[in-house]
Design a protein around this motif. Structure first.
Motif, PDB file in Angstrom:
ATOM      1  N   GLY A 163       0.805  -1.214   0.000  1.00 39.46           N
ATOM      2  CA  GLY A 163       0.000   0.000   0.000  1.00 39.46           C
ATOM      3  C   GLY A 163       0.833   1.256   0.000  1.00 39.46           C
ATOM      4  O   GLY A 163       0.776   2.059  -0.928  1.00 39.46           O
ATOM      5  N   MET A 164       1.649   1.429   1.030  1.00 40.42           N
ATOM      6  CA  MET A 164       2.401   2.666   1.198  1.00 40.42           C
ATOM      7  C   MET A 164       3.473   2.834   0.126  1.00 40.42           C
ATOM      8  O   MET A 164       3.565   3.884  -0.528  1.00 40.42           O
ATOM      9  N   ILE A 165       4.283   1.818  -0.083  1.00 41.39           N
ATOM     10  CA  ILE A 165       5.394   1.936  -1.036  1.00 41.39           C
ATOM     11  C   ILE A 165       4.896   2.101  -2.475  1.00 41.39           C
ATOM     12  O   ILE A 165       5.382   2.979  -3.204  1.00 41.39           O
ATOM     13  N   PRO A 166       3.918   1.305  -2.961  1.00 39.40           N
ATOM     14  CA  PRO A 166       3.405   1.562  -4.312  1.00 39.40           C
ATOM     15  C   PRO A 166       2.784   2.935  -4.476  1.00 39.40           C
ATOM     16  O   PRO A 166       2.865   3.536  -5.554  1.00 39.40           O
ATOM     17  N   LEU A 167       2.147   3.452  -3.406  1.00 43.14           N
ATOM     18  CA  LEU A 167       1.599   4.804  -3.493  1.00 43.14           C
ATOM     19  C   LEU A 167       2.697   5.826  -3.744  1.00 43.14           C
ATOM     20  O   LEU A 167       2.533   6.763  -4.528  1.00 43.14           O
ATOM     21  N   ILE A 168       3.818   5.635  -3.090  1.00 47.36           N
ATOM     22  CA  ILE A 168       4.928   6.585  -3.226  1.00 47.36           C
ATOM     23  C   ILE A 168       5.583   6.455  -4.592  1.00 47.36           C
ATOM     24  O   ILE A 168       5.844   7.449  -5.275  1.00 47.36           O
ATOM     25  N   LEU A 169       5.843   5.227  -5.006  1.00 47.41           N
ATOM     26  CA  LEU A 169       6.560   5.001  -6.261  1.00 47.41           C
ATOM     27  C   LEU A 169       5.678   5.229  -7.485  1.00 47.41           C
ATOM     28  O   LEU A 169       6.130   5.776  -8.481  1.00 47.41           O
ATOM     29  N   GLY A 170       4.419   4.772  -7.403  1.00 48.39           N
ATOM     30  CA  GLY A 170       3.553   4.830  -8.577  1.00 48.39           C
ATOM     31  C   GLY A 170       2.813   6.132  -8.737  1.00 48.39           C
ATOM     32  O   GLY A 170       2.684   6.655  -9.830  1.00 48.39           O
ATOM     33  N   ARG A 171       2.293   6.656  -7.636  1.00 50.52           N
ATOM     34  CA  ARG A 171       1.477   7.862  -7.693  1.00 50.52           C
ATOM     35  C   ARG A 171       2.190   9.089  -7.148  1.00 50.52           C
ATOM     36  O   ARG A 171       1.640  10.183  -7.165  1.00 50.52           O
ATOM     37  N   HIS A 172       3.407   8.900  -6.629  1.00 50.86           N
ATOM     38  CA  HIS A 172       4.185  10.003  -6.069  1.00 50.86           C
ATOM     39  C   HIS A 172       3.385  10.762  -5.006  1.00 50.86           C
ATOM     40  O   HIS A 172       3.387  11.988  -4.958  1.00 50.86           O
ATOM     41  N   LEU A 173       2.664  10.003  -4.177  1.00 55.65           N
ATOM     42  CA  LEU A 173       1.918  10.600  -3.079  1.00 55.65           C
ATOM     43  C   LEU A 173       2.882  11.207  -2.066  1.00 55.65           C
ATOM     44  O   LEU A 173       3.969  10.687  -1.848  1.00 55.65           O
ATOM     45  N   ASN A 174       2.473  12.295  -1.474  1.00 55.39           N
ATOM     46  CA  ASN A 174       3.281  12.924  -0.433  1.00 55.39           C
ATOM     47  C   ASN A 174       3.597  11.898   0.648  1.00 55.39           C
ATOM     48  O   ASN A 174       2.701  11.274   1.217  1.00 55.39           O
TER      49      ASN A 174
END
Length: 375
Positions: A163-174
Motif C-alpha cells: 500500500g504505502m510503497i506503491p503509493l509513493i513510487l507509482g502515484r508520487h503521493l506525499n
C-alpha cells in the motif's frame, strides 16, 4: 456480542479492501523508457569448488575459483553449470561458497547465449525456519491472541509493502501523508483485532495516534532545525542517485522515524489501557480519577523500559558506526556529534521516546474517560 464481532469484521474488511484498491491504483502506469537487461535468478546447490590461481593477477581481483553448481529451480532444474567466482578482498561483497551451500545464480541473456553468475547465498530456507518458529511460538504461548497477533503483523507488513510503497513510487503521493495514513490504519486494525471493540481499544487507539502525532511533529521540527538530509547511509544515497532522484529524502527520514516509533507507542498504549480495563472490571465503583491515576502509575513503570528499548534498538543497529567512531581517537567530539549520521540517529531516538512518553497520559486520559461512562 454478535454485533461487536460483526462491526470488527466490517472494519477489518474495509481496511483490507481499501488498501488493496489503492495498491491497484498505485501501480506504475508507464513502464516504457526503462529498457533494462533481463536477468533471472535461480536457486542452486554447490557441488564442488576449485581454486583458479592463474587468475590472481587480474586487475582489481585478488583471486578466483571455479564453482560447480546444480540448479534446483526453474526450467533448467537438474542442470549442472560452472561459474567463476571472483574475489576482491572486500568482506561485504566477496562470497566464499563451499560444497553443499545453497546459492542464487543470476542468468542473463547475451548474444552468445546464457551467462551464469554467482549472485549470493540462498538464505530463504533459513528465513522460513525462523518465521515458522516465530509463528509457532506466538500460537503456543498466546493461543487465540497469538493468532490475532500473527495476523496484525502480516497486515502491517502487507500495508507497508503493498500500500504505502506503491503509493509513493507509482502515484508520487506525499510521503508524510502516506505515513500518517498507514500508521493510523495499522494502529486501528491492530488494536481492534487484538483487544476487541470496547473502551480499552478506543483508549489505546487514542493514545497511539496521539503519541505518534507528537513524535511526527518533533521529527519534522528536528529535520528542519538540524538540517538533516535523510541521506545518512549508502542505501539512501544509492536510491537518490539511481532510482528515486525526485523523492525528498527528508520525508523518507520522517517516515522512518514515525514507523519506528509506532510499534513501541502501540505497546505502551495497550498496556495502560488493559491495566485500566482490568481495574474497572475488578472495581466497578472506580471513576475517572481513580482509573486515570492507575493508568499513569502503570505508564510510569512501563516508560523506563520502553524508552530504553528504543534507545537500545537504535544503538544496536548502529553498533558498527559506534565501533568506527570509537576507534578514531583523534576525531574531536565536536565533529562527531555534528555528523549528519549521528545527528539523525539522535533525532530518531529522542523524538520516538518523547512520543512514547506522551502516549502515556493520552492513553490514560482516553481510557479513563471511556471506562467511566455509564454506557
Amino acid at each position: 456480542m454478535k454485533i461487536r464481532c460483526f462491526i470488527r469484521c466490517i472494519v477489518m474488511l474495509i481496511g483490507l479492501l481499501g488498501f488493496m484498491s489503492v495498491q491497484a491504483l498505485a501501480a506504475p502506469q508507464d513502464e516504457a523508457g526503462k529498457q533494462l537487461p533481463q536477468i533471472d535468478y535461480l536457486q542452486g546447490v554447490v557441488l564442488k569448488v576449485q581454486p583458479l590461481t592463474q587468475l590472481k593477477k587480474v586487475q582489481g581481483m585478488s583471486g578466483a575459483e571455479l564453482v560447480d553448481i546444480r540448479l534446483t529451480a526453474g526450467e533448467e532444474t537438474g542442470k549442472e553449470i560452472k561459474v567463476t567466482n571472483y574475489k576482491m578482498d572486500r568482506p561485504g561483497f566477496d562470497l566464499h561458497p563451499a560444497a553443499g551451500d545453497k546459492v542464487i545464480v543470476a542468468v542473463s541473456q547475451e548474444a552468445g547465449g546464457k551467462t551464469y553468475h554467482l549472485a549470493d547465498y540462498d538464505r530463504m530456507p533459513y528465513v522460513y525456519v525462523l518465521l515458522g518458529a516465530f509463528a509457532l511460538t506466538l500460537i503456543a504461548v498466546g493461543g487465540k491472541v497469538g493468532i490475532k497477533s500473527l495476523f496484525v503483523v502480516c497486515f502491517a507488513i502487507f500495508i507497508i509493502l503493498q500500500g504505502m510503497i506503491p503509493l509513493i513510487l507509482g502515484r508520487h503521493l506525499n510521503l508524510i501523508l502516506a505515513t500518517w495514513l498507514t500508521s493510523a490504519l495499522i494502529a486501528v486494525v491492530t488494536q481492534i483485532t487484538v483487544s476487541g471493540w470496547n473502551a480499552k481499544t478506543w483508549g489505546a487507539i487514542a493514545g497511539t495516534v496521539g503519541g505518534v502525532a507528537v513524535a511526527g511533529l518533533l521529527a519534522v521540527l528536528s529535520i528542519q532545525a538540524m538540517h538533516l538530509t535523510g541521506l545518512d547511509n549508502e542505501e539512501a544515497i544509492m536510491l537518490k542517485v539511481t532510482y528515486l532522484a525526485d523523492i525528498d529524502f527528508q520525508e523518507v527520514l520522517f517516515a522512518g522515524i514515525v514507523m519506528g516509533a509506532l510499534g513501541a507507542v502501540m505497546d505502551v498504549a495497550i498496556s495502560i489501557a488493559s491495566a485500566q480495563y482490568e481495574i474497572k472490571s475488578s472495581c466497578p465503583q472506580y471513576g475517572f480519577k481513580e482509573l486515570y491515576k492507575a493508568g499513569i502509575n502503570v505508564g510510569r513503570d512501563v516508560m523506563g523500559t520502553m524508552s530504553n528499548t528504543l534507545v537500545l534498538a537504535y544503538l544496536g543497529s548502529s553498533l558498527p558506526l559506534l565501533l568506527l567512531l570509537s576507534a578514531q581517537e583523534h576525531v574531536p567530539l565536536l565533529r562527531i556529534v555534528n555528523l549528519n549520521l549521528i545527528a539523525t540517529e539522535v533525532a530518531r531516538t529522542i523524538t520516538g521516546s518523547i512520543g512514547l512518553i506522551c502516549s502515556i497520559p493520552l492513553a490514560a486520559l482516553a481510557t479513563g474517560f471511556f471506562l467511566s461512562q455509564k454506557r
